[in-house]
Design a protein around this motif. Sequence first.
Motif, mmCIF file in Angstrom:
data_model
loop_
_atom_site.group_PDB
_atom_site.id
_atom_site.type_symbol
_atom_site.label_atom_id
_atom_site.label_comp_id
_atom_site.label_asym_id
_atom_site.label_seq_id
_atom_site.Cartn_x
_atom_site.Cartn_y
_atom_site.Cartn_z
ATOM 1 N N ILE A 36 77.008 -44.527 -56.870
ATOM 2 C CA ILE A 36 75.999 -45.234 -56.069
ATOM 3 C C ILE A 36 75.563 -46.559 -56.696
ATOM 4 O O ILE A 36 74.710 -47.254 -56.141
ATOM 5 C CB ILE A 36 74.760 -44.346 -55.794
ATOM 6 C CG1 ILE A 36 74.061 -43.942 -57.099
ATOM 7 C CG2 ILE A 36 75.155 -43.108 -54.987
ATOM 8 C CD1 ILE A 36 72.775 -43.167 -56.886
ATOM 9 N N ILE A 37 76.133 -46.912 -57.843
ATOM 10 C CA ILE A 37 75.819 -48.189 -58.494
ATOM 11 C C ILE A 37 77.114 -48.979 -58.664
ATOM 12 O O ILE A 37 78.061 -48.500 -59.290
ATOM 13 C CB ILE A 37 75.155 -47.977 -59.868
ATOM 14 C CG1 ILE A 37 73.857 -47.191 -59.722
ATOM 15 C CG2 ILE A 37 74.880 -49.313 -60.541
ATOM 16 C CD1 ILE A 37 73.232 -46.806 -61.043
ATOM 17 N N SER A 38 77.145 -50.172 -58.116
ATOM 18 C CA SER A 38 78.375 -50.972 -58.203
ATOM 19 C C SER A 38 78.402 -51.856 -59.447
ATOM 20 O O SER A 38 79.436 -51.981 -60.113
ATOM 21 C CB SER A 38 78.537 -51.828 -56.945
ATOM 22 O OG SER A 38 77.395 -52.644 -56.737
ATOM 23 N N ASN A 39 77.273 -52.478 -59.789
ATOM 24 C CA ASN A 39 77.215 -53.387 -60.932
ATOM 25 C C ASN A 39 76.887 -52.589 -62.189
ATOM 26 O O ASN A 39 75.805 -52.008 -62.296
ATOM 27 C CB ASN A 39 76.157 -54.472 -60.682
ATOM 28 C CG ASN A 39 76.214 -55.565 -61.737
ATOM 29 O OD1 ASN A 39 76.627 -55.329 -62.875
ATOM 30 N ND2 ASN A 39 75.799 -56.758 -61.380
ATOM 31 N N LYS A 40 77.807 -52.561 -63.128
ATOM 32 C CA LYS A 40 77.625 -51.756 -64.340
ATOM 33 C C LYS A 40 77.648 -52.655 -65.573
ATOM 34 O O LYS A 40 78.445 -52.452 -66.491
ATOM 35 C CB LYS A 40 78.690 -50.667 -64.414
ATOM 36 C CG LYS A 40 78.607 -49.655 -63.261
ATOM 37 C CD LYS A 40 79.687 -48.613 -63.354
ATOM 38 C CE LYS A 40 79.524 -47.562 -62.275
ATOM 39 N NZ LYS A 40 79.663 -48.122 -60.910
ATOM 40 N N ASN A 41 76.744 -53.609 -65.589
ATOM 41 C CA ASN A 41 76.674 -54.522 -66.727
ATOM 42 C C ASN A 41 75.698 -54.009 -67.787
ATOM 43 O O ASN A 41 76.095 -53.722 -68.915
ATOM 44 C CB ASN A 41 76.282 -55.925 -66.270
ATOM 45 C CG ASN A 41 76.498 -56.958 -67.356
ATOM 46 O OD1 ASN A 41 77.367 -56.794 -68.220
ATOM 47 N ND2 ASN A 41 75.718 -58.022 -67.335
ATOM 48 N N ASN A 42 74.427 -53.872 -67.414
ATOM 49 C CA ASN A 42 73.408 -53.487 -68.390
ATOM 50 C C ASN A 42 72.641 -52.246 -67.932
ATOM 51 O O ASN A 42 72.108 -52.211 -66.824
ATOM 52 C CB ASN A 42 72.407 -54.623 -68.599
ATOM 53 C CG ASN A 42 73.056 -55.859 -69.184
ATOM 54 O OD1 ASN A 42 73.836 -55.767 -70.134
ATOM 55 N ND2 ASN A 42 72.752 -57.017 -68.617
#
Length: 246
Positions: free
Chosen positions: A30-36
């Motif tokens: 459910i989370i696309s951006n996995k930077n921080n």
Amino acid sequence: MKDNFSTQSDKYAKYRPSYPKELFNYLDHIISNKNNAWDCGTGNGQIASILSKTYNNVYATDISQSQIDNATKTDNIFYSVQAAEKTNFNENFFNLIVVAQAIHWFNFDEFYTEVKRTAQKDALLAVIGYGRLKISKEIDDLISDFYVNIIGKYWDKERKYIDEDYKTIPFPFNEIESPKFENVQLWSLEHLIGYLNTWSAVKHFIKQNNYNPIEQLQIEIEKVWGTETTKAIHFPILLRVGKIEK
């Protein structure tokens, strides 16, 4: 925020249960951006270690230096001793904020202000925990009696939020309905006793009474444990997920 876990932090790291991989597969989905990601109240770094496999950077905080000293280390986990309610992180920084088995110790209003400050728009806050374990009726009855009648008055008042499955914590976010998860562990009797000794109410009891009530409980559990080397220990997972809108 209270610190009940600096003492015996090595035992905390050894005996506390892990979380099911299905839970983190769900969060990844459910989370696309996995930077921080921020693992707040990281304890032994258990959640930070899992997040480090899918996030570029994981920032893990705790108020206990002792806990962090015993935490899992990897190159992309950045540990620091900071209170949940006031950190040195930049604004609009995190894609995911996780609190595992810790939010009941926080000042909710101050922590949520910090969440909103440090999270990017539409980031997610995942509040995770686990309820009371279940093994078998005989053992469950012994542990329940111990939990309520022996150490009941030694629990901090915040423990009620776990007993209420985190349903009663304030949660001023756009909540996402999430699936139910269960954590199943195969534990020896020694591991079970080690886990029960990490309960904060047990520590409070020992401090006030100068003896460990787990010793008698262990005798009672040994009588009904049976011949198995290990037993399946079932922990219901508590989970609330909210989108942080700005």
